[in-house]
Design a protein around this motif. Structure first.
Motif, short mmCIF file in Angstrom:
data_model
loop_
_atom_site.label_atom_id
_atom_site.label_comp_id
_atom_site.label_asym_id
_atom_site.label_seq_id
_atom_site.Cartn_x
_atom_site.Cartn_y
_atom_site.Cartn_z
N VAL A 30 8.83 -12.66 -6.66
CA VAL A 30 8.25 -12.64 -8.04
C VAL A 30 7.01 -12.43 -7.36
N LEU A 31 6.69 -12.94 -6.95
CA LEU A 31 5.39 -12.52 -6.60
C LEU A 31 4.67 -11.14 -6.21
N PHE A 32 5.29 -10.96 -4.51
CA PHE A 32 5.43 -10.03 -3.47
C PHE A 32 6.31 -8.56 -4.83
N HIS A 33 6.70 -8.79 -5.40
CA HIS A 33 7.17 -7.28 -6.23
C HIS A 33 6.00 -7.31 -7.42
N VAL A 34 5.34 -8.37 -7.83
CA VAL A 34 4.45 -8.15 -8.73
C VAL A 34 3.29 -7.58 -8.36
N PHE A 35 3.18 -8.08 -6.65
CA PHE A 35 2.03 -7.63 -5.77
C PHE A 35 2.62 -6.08 -5.39
N LEU A 36 3.09 -5.98 -5.26
CA LEU A 36 3.88 -4.53 -4.53
C LEU A 36 4.08 -3.81 -5.46
N THR A 37 4.72 -3.45 -6.78
CA THR A 37 4.37 -2.76 -7.61
C THR A 37 3.68 -2.99 -8.72
N ARG A 38 2.80 -3.81 -9.19
CA ARG A 38 1.68 -3.92 -10.11
C ARG A 38 0.32 -3.09 -9.67
N THR A 39 -0.47 -3.77 -8.39
CA THR A 39 -1.35 -3.54 -7.79
C THR A 39 -1.95 -2.70 -7.11
N THR A 40 -2.75 -2.78 -7.24
CA THR A 40 -3.93 -0.63 -6.10
C THR A 40 -3.06 -1.34 -4.95
N SER A 58 -7.16 10.07 1.58
CA SER A 58 -7.10 9.94 -0.36
C SER A 58 -7.68 8.83 -0.01
N GLY A 59 -8.42 7.76 0.73
CA GLY A 59 -9.38 7.40 0.29
C GLY A 59 -9.12 5.37 0.31
N VAL A 60 -7.96 5.63 0.50
CA VAL A 60 -7.31 3.80 0.39
C VAL A 60 -7.89 3.07 2.02
N PRO A 61 -9.02 2.18 1.52
CA PRO A 61 -8.74 1.22 2.36
C PRO A 61 -8.35 0.21 3.74
N VAL A 62 -7.93 1.26 4.55
CA VAL A 62 -6.73 1.01 5.72
C VAL A 62 -6.80 -0.39 5.92
N ASP A 63 -8.42 -0.35 7.18
CA ASP A 63 -8.54 -1.32 7.57
C ASP A 63 -8.69 -2.59 6.82
N ALA A 64 -8.88 -2.54 5.14
CA ALA A 64 -8.83 -3.98 4.92
C ALA A 64 -7.31 -4.18 4.10
N ARG A 65 -6.50 -3.11 4.56
CA ARG A 65 -5.74 -3.03 3.54
C ARG A 65 -4.34 -3.81 4.70
N LEU A 66 -4.48 -3.36 5.36
CA LEU A 66 -3.76 -3.97 7.22
C LEU A 66 -4.36 -5.09 7.44
N ILE A 67 -5.31 -5.72 7.09
CA ILE A 67 -5.73 -6.81 7.89
C ILE A 67 -5.54 -8.05 6.46
N LEU A 68 -5.42 -7.62 4.48
CA LEU A 68 -4.30 -8.07 4.08
C LEU A 68 -3.17 -8.25 3.61
N VAL A 69 -2.31 -7.75 4.76
CA VAL A 69 -0.94 -7.33 5.08
C VAL A 69 -0.73 -8.31 5.97
N TYR A 70 -1.54 -8.07 7.29
CA TYR A 70 -1.34 -9.18 8.32
C TYR A 70 -1.44 -10.64 7.78
N ALA A 71 -2.68 -11.28 7.45
CA ALA A 71 -2.91 -12.24 6.55
C ALA A 71 -1.83 -12.96 5.75
N LEU A 72 -1.25 -11.79 5.26
CA LEU A 72 -0.14 -12.28 4.54
C LEU A 72 0.87 -12.39 4.76
N SER A 73 1.25 -11.56 6.42
CA SER A 73 2.27 -12.09 7.10
C SER A 73 1.99 -13.62 7.85
#
Length: 174
Positions: A30-40, A58-73
């Motif tokens: 549920v948490l990851f579904h909300v995260f992936l579908t409802r947040t920037t 497109s202006g996406v902070p790629v490095d910051a998002r990748l760090i977030l993904v690896y931290a969540l992993s």
């Protein structure tokens, strides 16, 4: 083992008739579904998976998002390790060997693209259930552990092949 009862609860405990690991799976799904579908940030993750260069432009902070993904992993790997250790009532360093192949198979079977940018949490859950049923069925049939790996790898190859065929069909349709 001398693991505390609170630690063992996450692997072998239950709330009423619902096992604690099932509660964790539902909660995280549920948490990851909300995260992936409802947040920037979640939409950014899909964008990066679809085309990293386009997301960057497109202006996406790629490095910051990748760090977030690896931290969540890492968080999910740690949670899985706690559940496994609680279930086994001990810490065994080789307990999760081979689980990464089942994880990849579950994600691909669940409809995520091997090429990125496509997939859902629900699909991954269905893929994990399919892999669990397959693994359990092979155990009940007394299939050797070596042949179980062969079957699991064949499922991964078949799922990737289907994904490649699907990807080519999408590209032809463009």
């Amino acid at each position: 083992s001398e693991l505390p009862a609170g630690f063992r609860f996450w692997g072998a405990g239950s709330l009423g008739w619902i096992p604690a690991p099932v509660i964790l799976v539902v909660l995280f799904c549920v948490l990851f579904h909300v995260f992936l579908t409802r947040t920037t940030a979640g939409r950014d993750v899909y964008a990066i998976g679809g085309n990293k260069q386009a997301a960057l432009l497109s202006g996406v902070p790629v490095d910051a998002r990748l760090i977030l993904v690896y931290a969540l992993s890492g968080l999910m790997a740690a949670t899985g390790a706690i559940v496994l250790a609680g279930r086994m009532n001990s810490g065994f360093p080789l307990a999760g060997v081979g689980a990464e192949l089942d994880s990849i198979a579950a994600v691909i079977i669940g409809g995520a693209s091997f090429f990125g940018g496509v997939g859902t949490v629900g699909g991954t859950l269905v893929g994990a259930l399919i892999m669990g049923v397959l693994r359990n069925g092979l155990n009940l049939l007394n299939v050797s552990a070596y042949w179980q790996i062969v079957v699991s790898d064949a499922v991964i190859v078949a799922a990737v092949w289907v994904d490649v065929v699907r990807q080519r069909a999408v590209e032809k349709g463009r």
